[in-house]
Write a protein that holds these residues in place. Structure first.
Motif, PDB file in Angstrom:
ATOM      1  N   ARG A 439       1.231  -1.023   0.112  1.00 35.03           N
ATOM      2  CA  ARG A 439      -0.088   0.092   0.487  1.00 35.03           C
ATOM      3  C   ARG A 439       1.022   1.189   0.042  1.00 35.03           C
ATOM      4  NH1 ARG A 439      -5.332  -0.120   2.567  1.00 35.03           N
ATOM      5  NH2 ARG A 439      -4.383   2.007   3.902  1.00 35.03           N
ATOM      6  N   GLY A 440       2.349   1.006   0.021  1.00 35.16           N
ATOM      7  CA  GLY A 440       3.190   2.381   0.292  1.00 35.16           C
ATOM      8  C   GLY A 440       2.957   2.798   1.088  1.00 35.16           C
ATOM      9  N   GLU A 441       2.667   2.218   3.083  1.00 36.06           N
ATOM     10  CA  GLU A 441       2.920   3.267   3.781  1.00 36.06           C
ATOM     11  C   GLU A 441       3.495   2.698   5.064  1.00 36.06           C
ATOM     12  OE1 GLU A 441      -2.027   2.531   4.688  1.00 36.06           O
ATOM     13  OE2 GLU A 441      -0.411   0.825   5.018  1.00 36.06           O
ATOM     14  N   MET A 442       4.659   1.819   4.182  1.00 36.79           N
ATOM     15  CA  MET A 442       5.439   0.999   5.074  1.00 36.79           C
ATOM     16  C   MET A 442       6.195   0.682   3.672  1.00 36.79           C
ATOM     17  SD  MET A 442       4.582  -1.240   7.621  1.00 36.79           S
ATOM     18  CE  MET A 442       6.343  -1.686   8.770  1.00 36.79           C
ATOM     19  N   SER A 443       8.006   0.007   4.211  1.00 34.44           N
ATOM     20  CA  SER A 443       8.729  -0.533   3.809  1.00 34.44           C
ATOM     21  C   SER A 443       9.949  -1.854   3.934  1.00 34.44           C
ATOM     22  CB  SER A 443      10.032   0.812   3.375  1.00 34.44           C
ATOM     23  OG  SER A 443      11.354   0.139   2.988  1.00 34.44           O
ATOM     24  N   ILE A 444      10.130  -2.477   2.905  1.00 35.95           N
ATOM     25  CA  ILE A 444      11.395  -3.911   3.513  1.00 35.95           C
ATOM     26  C   ILE A 444      12.186  -3.255   4.372  1.00 35.95           C
ATOM     27  CG2 ILE A 444      12.346  -5.899   2.466  1.00 35.95           C
ATOM     28  CD1 ILE A 444       8.793  -5.742   1.721  1.00 35.95           C
ATOM     29  N   VAL A 445      12.603  -2.437   3.967  1.00 34.59           N
ATOM     30  CA  VAL A 445      13.696  -1.826   5.259  1.00 34.59           C
ATOM     31  C   VAL A 445      13.309  -0.300   5.918  1.00 34.59           C
ATOM     32  CG1 VAL A 445      16.491  -1.860   5.297  1.00 34.59           C
ATOM     33  CG2 VAL A 445      15.697  -3.554   4.275  1.00 34.59           C
ATOM     34  N   GLY A 446      13.872   0.037   6.732  1.00 38.12           N
ATOM     35  CA  GLY A 446      13.595   1.059   7.078  1.00 38.12           C
ATOM     36  C   GLY A 446      13.695   1.362   8.272  1.00 38.12           C
ATOM     37  N   PRO A 447      13.027   3.072   9.220  1.00 42.86           N
ATOM     38  CA  PRO A 447      12.804   2.738  11.015  1.00 42.86           C
ATOM     39  C   PRO A 447      12.218   2.147  11.442  1.00 42.86           C
ATOM     40  CG  PRO A 447      13.697   4.947   9.990  1.00 42.86           C
ATOM     41  CD  PRO A 447      12.801   4.017   8.875  1.00 42.86           C
ATOM     42  N   ARG A 448      12.350   1.366  12.523  1.00 38.31           N
ATOM     43  CA  ARG A 448      10.971   0.809  12.945  1.00 38.31           C
ATOM     44  C   ARG A 448      10.077   1.680  12.943  1.00 38.31           C
ATOM     45  NH1 ARG A 448       8.067  -2.640  12.183  1.00 38.31           N
ATOM     46  NH2 ARG A 448       7.299  -3.887  13.589  1.00 38.31           N
ATOM     47  N   PRO A 449       8.989   1.489  12.722  1.00 33.72           N
ATOM     48  CA  PRO A 449       7.479   2.776  13.328  1.00 33.72           C
ATOM     49  C   PRO A 449       7.205   3.065  14.555  1.00 33.72           C
ATOM     50  CG  PRO A 449       6.570   0.461  12.674  1.00 33.72           C
ATOM     51  CD  PRO A 449       7.933  -0.245  12.234  1.00 33.72           C
ATOM     52  N   ILE A 450       6.819   4.066  15.164  1.00 37.48           N
ATOM     53  CA  ILE A 450       7.046   4.853  15.895  1.00 37.48           C
ATOM     54  C   ILE A 450       4.841   4.960  16.133  1.00 37.48           C
ATOM     55  CG2 ILE A 450       9.306   4.832  16.199  1.00 37.48           C
ATOM     56  CD1 ILE A 450       8.819   7.915  15.919  1.00 37.48           C
ATOM     57  N   ILE A 451       4.906   5.307  17.473  1.00 29.11           N
ATOM     58  CA  ILE A 451       3.391   5.746  17.555  1.00 29.11           C
ATOM     59  C   ILE A 451       4.262   7.193  18.147  1.00 29.11           C
ATOM     60  CG2 ILE A 451       2.872   3.632  19.074  1.00 29.11           C
ATOM     61  CD1 ILE A 451       2.943   4.687  21.983  1.00 29.11           C
ATOM     62  N   VAL A 452       2.846   7.969  18.107  1.00 29.60           N
ATOM     63  CA  VAL A 452       2.853   9.135  18.392  1.00 29.60           C
ATOM     64  C   VAL A 452       3.802   9.755  19.440  1.00 29.60           C
ATOM     65  CG1 VAL A 452       1.420  11.452  18.593  1.00 29.60           C
ATOM     66  CG2 VAL A 452       0.924  10.251  17.208  1.00 29.60           C
ATOM     67  N   ALA A 453       3.926   9.039  21.118  1.00 33.44           N
ATOM     68  CA  ALA A 453       4.240   9.665  22.067  1.00 33.44           C
ATOM     69  C   ALA A 453       5.840   9.470  22.104  1.00 33.44           C
ATOM     70  CB  ALA A 453       4.011   9.030  23.171  1.00 33.44           C
ATOM     71  N   GLU A 454       6.231   7.920  20.775  1.00 36.55           N
ATOM     72  CA  GLU A 454       7.707   8.531  21.013  1.00 36.55           C
ATOM     73  C   GLU A 454       8.372   9.662  20.142  1.00 36.55           C
ATOM     74  OE1 GLU A 454       9.142   3.434  20.498  1.00 36.55           O
ATOM     75  OE2 GLU A 454       6.682   4.160  19.744  1.00 36.55           O
ATOM     76  N   ALA A 455       7.470  10.619  19.355  1.00 36.17           N
ATOM     77  CA  ALA A 455       8.281  10.551  18.508  1.00 36.17           C
ATOM     78  C   ALA A 455       8.973  12.401  19.506  1.00 36.17           C
ATOM     79  CB  ALA A 455       7.379  11.695  17.702  1.00 36.17           C
ATOM     80  N   VAL A 456       8.897  12.279  21.091  1.00 36.60           N
ATOM     81  CA  VAL A 456       9.484  13.212  21.065  1.00 36.60           C
ATOM     82  C   VAL A 456      11.181  12.327  21.525  1.00 36.60           C
ATOM     83  CG1 VAL A 456       8.638  12.062  23.692  1.00 36.60           C
ATOM     84  CG2 VAL A 456       9.547  14.881  22.991  1.00 36.60           C
ATOM     85  N   LYS A 457      10.915  11.299  21.594  1.00 33.07           N
ATOM     86  CA  LYS A 457      12.666  11.046  21.850  1.00 33.07           C
ATOM     87  C   LYS A 457      13.122  10.459  20.530  1.00 33.07           C
ATOM     88  CE  LYS A 457      10.269   7.473  25.158  1.00 33.07           C
ATOM     89  NZ  LYS A 457      10.936   5.926  25.173  1.00 33.07           N
ATOM     90  N   TYR A 458      13.008  10.966  19.187  1.00 30.59           N
ATOM     91  CA  TYR A 458      13.992  12.031  18.111  1.00 30.59           C
ATOM     92  C   TYR A 458      14.569  12.699  18.573  1.00 30.59           C
ATOM     93  CZ  TYR A 458      13.369   6.995  15.830  1.00 30.59           C
ATOM     94  OH  TYR A 458      12.890   5.529  15.916  1.00 30.59           O
ATOM     95  N   ASP A 459      13.465  13.864  19.510  1.00 28.11           N
ATOM     96  CA  ASP A 459      14.200  14.826  19.570  1.00 28.11           C
ATOM     97  C   ASP A 459      14.473  15.993  17.973  1.00 28.11           C
ATOM     98  OD1 ASP A 459      15.069  17.696  20.706  1.00 28.11           O
ATOM     99  OD2 ASP A 459      17.310  16.482  20.754  1.00 28.11           O
ATOM    100  N   ASN A 460      15.378  16.294  17.459  1.00 28.73           N
ATOM    101  CA  ASN A 460      15.882  17.126  16.029  1.00 28.73           C
ATOM    102  C   ASN A 460      16.008  15.443  15.020  1.00 28.73           C
ATOM    103  OD1 ASN A 460      15.711  19.122  17.259  1.00 28.73           O
ATOM    104  ND2 ASN A 460      17.740  19.461  17.342  1.00 28.73           N
ATOM    105  N   ASP A 461      16.056  14.484  15.513  1.00 25.35           N
ATOM    106  CA  ASP A 461      16.443  13.713  14.802  1.00 25.35           C
ATOM    107  C   ASP A 461      15.314  12.970  13.840  1.00 25.35           C
ATOM    108  OD1 ASP A 461      18.603  13.265  14.650  1.00 25.35           O
ATOM    109  OD2 ASP A 461      19.408  11.788  15.499  1.00 25.35           O
ATOM    110  N   ILE A 462      14.164  13.723  14.393  1.00 23.41           N
ATOM    111  CA  ILE A 462      12.695  13.505  13.984  1.00 23.41           C
ATOM    112  C   ILE A 462      12.519  13.355  12.116  1.00 23.41           C
ATOM    113  CG2 ILE A 462      11.293  15.551  14.344  1.00 23.41           C
ATOM    114  CD1 ILE A 462      10.198  11.651  14.860  1.00 23.41           C
ATOM    115  N   ALA A 463      13.260  14.686  12.180  1.00 18.06           N
ATOM    116  CA  ALA A 463      13.867  14.732  11.205  1.00 18.06           C
ATOM    117  C   ALA A 463      13.831  14.060   9.990  1.00 18.06           C
ATOM    118  CB  ALA A 463      14.632  16.192  10.504  1.00 18.06           C
TER     119      ALA A 463
END
Length: 523
Positions: A439-463
């Motif tokens: 469906r184009g929502e995920m890739s075979i290889v990439g960062p593990r999908p995170i929930i909204v609450a985890e985005a803050v842990k990435y800080d600036n690297d969320i980009a």
């Protein structure tokens, strides 16, 4: 004499345990009296033209030249296996192209064509420094696969031009067998040399800072490369002054045969004359430039005539439309083939999961490409009323509550069913995510999908996370998974995005199979 021995030991700054093995200390201890007498003038100084052969034995080049024999054997075996497979396939299918076509004149033509390309392949390996320089395993494997792929294309072209009746089975299989054989035989020879104590090269790491520390970690993480850090010199001028400004004597003091320069900033500028001396003494060395938070793969070196300057220009990555198209095409083809292969197993697992009366699949909101929210699919591995179970468990176990707040995961999660624990251990619960890939929502290889609450842990690297589709597998999954801290997971995800290549995706997929079999870090 005691004061001289103490001063010498302090100046050389021998690192304990982390970098120097016990054998190196024993050799150093035996050499200390000789060095002290020489420094005190009791022995004559060695001439400046001291031959570097006294430090660097030619054994390293002899070992690497052994690859020529390994490659020749692998190519010959690849041709033979391809020929035998071709005979078996055509015999089973009873095609007109059978045993008669693989003997006589046609067989001679096939052999001469393969021999010509095989000789060219070995010459190309020599030109590409396969027989002079050591390479990390996956980099070496990439170069071998690329060369074998070109050899296959050249073989197809020659067959077409010659108008000969040829076998596509042989044409494909011989070069595939050859590529696998070369990689396997080289690895086998390295393992033999390592057991005999001939492959590891004692290495000095020069530098004081994160670059030098990372260089030591990287070298130790790639034992097949053979560069074993035995010491790390923080104060290079003092260490060289102690040994009469001789790199050869400094290396002899640590029984080292290779030097890694990992200097940064003022340290690099202040030691330029000493580095020039390193070149004059012909000491084998490598340079580890400071590349923290930058791309390290796909950098094109550019040099200037008459100047000691080198630019590293980025020439790859997911910023290019072609790279994104290649990755998406790979995802679609790989996921479609995987769905076709795993569909019977997925139907069976869906039936087993539904036995407890709940749904077979579970979907959860995750963050995807460009920060968009999508539903990530999995086989249900938890009890139907799992939220109540979690609240009660966290209320009764403060340690588990701390673990949950830190990682959003529990090593002993009370919500997981018996079937679900098996699915998680084997990672079979993630097979439905193949539909997310289609469906184009995920890739075979990439960062593990995170929930909204985890985005803050990435800080600036969320980009970096927002720039790619999350993956079914990734660098984090093959590097320890849940046994790795969240900060290290963020670093790995950022590294993957900065240094993406199709070969890295293939490498991670290959490693994923090994991790799934070992069930390392899965819970």
């Amino acid at each position: 004499m005691a004061r001289s021995e103490e001063a010498l030991a302090n100046r050389l700054e021998v690192r304990e345990a982390a970098y120097a093995p016990a054998s190196a200390y024993n050799r150093l201890e035996r050499q200390l009296p000789h060095l002290i007498r020489e420094i005190e003038g009791e022995l004559p100084q060695q001439p400046k033209e001291w031959a570097p052969a006294q430090l660097i034995p030619p054994r390293n080049e002899q070992l690497l030249r052994g690859y020529v024999f390994a490659d020749a054997v692998a190519l010959a075996v690849g041709f033979l296996f391809g020929w035998l497979l071709d005979i078996q396939v055509n015999s089973l299918l009873s095609t007109p192209y059978g045993l008669d076509a693989l003997t006589g004149k046609h067989a001679l033509f096939m052999a001469m064509q393969f021999l010509t390309i095989a000789v060219g392949t070995i010459m190309w390996f020599g030109h590409s420094s396969h027989y002079q320089l050591r390479m990390p395993f996956w980099m070496e494997a990439k170069k071998i696969v690329e060369t074998m792929s070109f050899a296959l294309l050249l073989s197809c072209f020659l067959q077409f031009v010659s108008k000969e009746n040829y076998s596509r089975v042989w044409l494909m299989s011989c070069w595939v067998f050859s590529a696998v054989g070369i990689i396997a035989l080289r690895s086998f020879m390295r393992s033999i040399w390592n057991r005999r104590g001939e492959w590891q090269i004692p290495t000095l790491v020069i530098g004081d800072g994160p670059t030098a520390e990372e260089a030591c970690v990287a070298l130790n993480s790639e034992p097949g490369l053979g560069y074993h850090p035995v010491a790390r010199i923080k104060d290079l001028p003092t260490a060289l002054h102690t040994t009469g400004n001789s790199w050869i004597r400094l290396c002899q003091a640590y029984c080292a045969q290779h030097v890694v320069i990992a200097l940064t900033g003022d340290d690099f500028i202040n030691t330029r004359p000493l580095l020039a001396q390193l070149m004059r003494e012909h000491i084998p060395f490598s340079v580890a430039p400071p590349m923290h938070n930058l791309s390290v793969f796909g950098m094109e070196p550019q040099c200037f005539l008459g100047h000691d300057v080198m630019l590293l220009v980025r020439n790859s990555g997911l910023d290019r439309p072609l790279s994104r198209l290649i990755k998406r095409s790979f995802d679609v083809v790989f996921s479609a083939m995987s769905l076709l292969f795993f569909s019977p197993l997925m139907l069976l697992l869906a039936g087993v999961v539904k036995l407890d009366g709940g749904p077979a699949f579970y979907k959860h909101r995750r963050i995807g490409l460009n920060g968009e929210i999508f539903y990530c699919y999995k086989f249900r591995s938890m009890a139907v009323k799992n939220e109540a179970l979690l609240r009660d468990y966290l209320a009764k176990h403060p340690a588990a509550r701390t673990e949950w707040m830190r990682d959003r995961k529990l090593r002993h999660d009370p919500r997981i069913t018996l079937v679900g624990r098996f699915l998680r251990r084997t990672s079979l619960d993630e097979l439905p995510q193949l539909f997310n890939v289609i469906r184009g929502e995920m890739s075979i290889v990439g960062p593990r999908p995170i929930i909204v609450a985890e985005a803050v842990k990435y800080d600036n690297d969320i980009a970096f996370y927002y720039r790619v589709r999350p993956g079914m597998t990734g660098l984090w999954q093959v590097s320890g998974r849940n046994d790795v801290s969240y900060a290290e997971r963020v670093r790995m995800d950022s590294w993957y995005v900065r240094n993406w290549s199709l070969w890295h995706d293939i490498t991670i997929i290959c490693k994923t199979f090994a991790v799934v079999i070992k069930q390392r870090g899965a819970y």
